[in-house]
Enzyme design. Structure first.
Site, PDB file in Angstrom:
ATOM      1  N   HIS A   1      26.385  67.730 -68.406  1.00 44.92           N
ATOM      2  CA  HIS A   1      27.552  68.452 -68.919  1.00 44.92           C
ATOM      3  C   HIS A   1      27.122  69.836 -69.414  1.00 44.92           C
ATOM      4  CE1 HIS A   1      29.599  64.335 -69.908  1.00 44.92           C
ATOM      5  NE2 HIS A   1      29.679  64.645 -68.627  1.00 44.92           N
TER       6      HIS A   1
ATOM      7  N   ASP B   1      31.546  59.188 -70.662  1.00 48.84           N
ATOM      8  CA  ASP B   1      31.533  59.567 -69.252  1.00 48.84           C
ATOM      9  C   ASP B   1      30.398  58.868 -68.520  1.00 48.84           C
ATOM     10  OD1 ASP B   1      32.160  60.880 -66.885  1.00 48.84           O
ATOM     11  OD2 ASP B   1      30.912  62.616 -67.368  1.00 48.84           O
TER      12      ASP B   1
ATOM     13  N   SER C   1      24.369  64.229 -71.159  1.00 47.79           N
ATOM     14  CA  SER C   1      25.130  65.285 -71.836  1.00 47.79           C
ATOM     15  C   SER C   1      24.313  65.830 -72.991  1.00 47.79           C
ATOM     16  CB  SER C   1      26.482  64.741 -72.305  1.00 47.79           C
ATOM     17  OG  SER C   1      27.286  65.770 -72.840  1.00 47.79           O
TER      18      SER C   1
END
Length: 490
Positions: free
Chosen positions: A332, A429, A305
């Site tokens: 992301h 995540d 991310s």
């Protein structure tokens, strides 16, 4: 003055006023000053020393990319870019993330349904994430990925090595001190980790500095990490194996915006005369086309991310063109930006890098980046071949695409040797999905080590859950994957 000090950079007086009002309305922040172009931004950043900067990309006199490079060289500061959702805007945003920006938001544009209120809310959300990371000590300002200089930058923007390339012989004689191999075992986990002591200055990646310069290997690779089963191998000299970036293995010519197929014949540029055979010009080797096949026994899955574009650049450029496994990637990022990320990485890597398409055949020596706004998983067709599956099932772990969603699609695929990697990023995540993969018999689960993460959030969550079998610094991830996939026999 209370609150985090913010410098706003935008050539639009209207946008400067809007962002100033939004930020000042939040007690956690205080607008320190505003700048109307990149030159003023650099001057104010050095004079006022803001805690964080919001930076527009397209501005007169000096654009956001140039200003970002100068600031990151002289006074590294967290920067959030403001990007238009256009082809140029998305491409420049990806470059900004590789040059050191920590995040970005999309500006209002006729092509997207974003109003001023939504943009203001997104900006505050990004500022709060940055503040949380800074206050917790998770945010690190690392050296920029200096893979290529910005087109036609002013001389002072270029890194010193890019102003005059030394002759090849001089390059061959240069050596780079290797990073000390200091490691520890995480308490109660048995996971080998980089040592807790953080270097004051991380080594700057040795990347090409010019738009047309050949991609050269670094003078010295970091030592191969001692990582348990991953490390059960003979020394390189003894085994006869070579890493993809050893000096005898020439990387292909990489020119952004040029397809791999069109690079098979390359005209040599002007080269310094060879002192021994001055009549024989130095001709660069031809580009090597990736060796792809739909038959494989290994598969790599990577999740990342905040800080991910630069981390992906480091890892994927270290993968050789004959890598016998596909690579699934979740970064992301919103729609359109993932396509620009794939195109830019493809222009540097020896393997293919593309934004994934629903139903396409999965092949070796290829990295598939999940499209922004969709979930990506791996499926197997009736003929036994693996294919990409994209869906609109909604966010998982707050993200779409989600790393957890991708990792969980690999559970039960025990006919494959699965290698999962979690790199820099805020939040958790991927941690639960990695744990499930490890419990399902995944071959390797790697978390990026703390000292090389821009934000040590997702990898830390994996380590705390006991999901990671190994913790490696960013520079050690590609060599470990190459060793594990190409050379490990058991």
């Amino acid at each position: 003055m209370t609150g985090l000090k913010v410098l706003i950079v935008d050539d639009s007086p209207f946008m400067r006023k809007v962002f100033s009002d939004v930020i000042d309305a939040d007690a956690a922040f205080k607008v320190l000053a505003t700048a109307c172009d990149g030159e003023e931004a650099v001057s104010l950043a050095l004079e006022l020393k803001p805690d964080i900067i919001t930076m527009d990309l397209e501005m007169p006199r000096m654009n956001g990319l140039e200003a970002l490079q100068k600031i990151m060289k002289v006074k590294p500061t967290p920067v959030i870019m403001l990007s238009a959702v256009t082809d140029n805007g998305t491409r420049d945003t990806i470059r900004a993330l590789q040059y050191g920006a920590i995040d970005f938001i999309r500006k209002p544009d006729g092509a997207v349904k974003l109003d001023i209120r939504q943009v203001g809310e997104q900006l505050l959300e990004k500022l709060h994430i940055a503040m949380e990371s800074m206050n917790s000590g998770l945010l690190r300002m690392l050296p920029a990925v200096e893979d290529k200089a910005i087109e036609s930058p002013s001389p002072e923007l270029r890194p010193p090595a890019a102003k005059e390339a030394p002759p090849p012989k001089a390059e061959q004689e240069q050596t780079t001190p290797s990073e000390p191999d200091v490691r520890r075992t995480l308490p109660g986990t048995g996971i080998t980790s980089a040592a807790a002591a953080k270097p004051a200055i991380l080594p700057k990646p040795q990347k090409p500095k010019r738009e047309t310069e050949l991609r050269k290997p670094t003078a010295a690779l970091p030592p191969r990490p001692n990582i348990g089963k991953l490390g059960e191998r003979k020394p390189i000299e003894a085994s006869g194996l070579r890493d993809s970036r050893d000096k005898d293995s020439k990387p292909p010519i990489r020119e952004e915006g040029v397809s791999k197929e069109s690079r098979k014949e390359t005209k040599p540029g002007k080269q310094p005369a060879n002192p021994i055979t001055a009549a024989a010009p130095i001709v660069p080797p031809p580009a090597v086309e990736p060796k792809v096949t739909a038959s494989f026994t290994d598969l790599v899955a990577i999740g990342t991310s905040t800080g991910g574009p630069r981390a992906l650049h480091e890892v994927l450029t270290g993968i050789p063109s004959d890598f016998p496994a596909p690579i699934l990637v979740v970064q992301h990022m919103p729609p359109k930006f993932t396509n620009s990320l794939a195109q830019r990485l493809d222009s540097f890597c020896s393997i293919h890098v593309r934004e994934a398409k629903d139903g396409e055949l999965v092949e070796t020596a290829t990295a598939y980046i999940a499209p922004g706004g969709r979930q990506m998983s791996l499926s197997k067709d009736t003929g036994g071949k693996y294919r990409i599956k994209l869906s609109d099932e909604g966010p998982r772990s707050g993200h779409m695409p989600s790393v957890d969603f991708m990792f969980e699609s690999l559970i039960g695929q025990r006919q494959l040797k699965r290698h999962a990697v979690l790199m820099t990023g805020m939040g958790s995540d991927g941690a639960k999905g990695m744990l499930a993969l490890r419990q399902d018999g995944a071959q390797t689960t790697i978390a990026e080590a703390e000292q090389t993460c821009v934000v040590y959030g997702m990898p830390r969550s994996a380590v705390e859950l006991g999901a990671a079998t190994h913790q490696l610094p960013l520079q050690g991830i590609a060599p470990a994957l190459v060793q594990e996939v190409k050379f490990r026999k058991s």
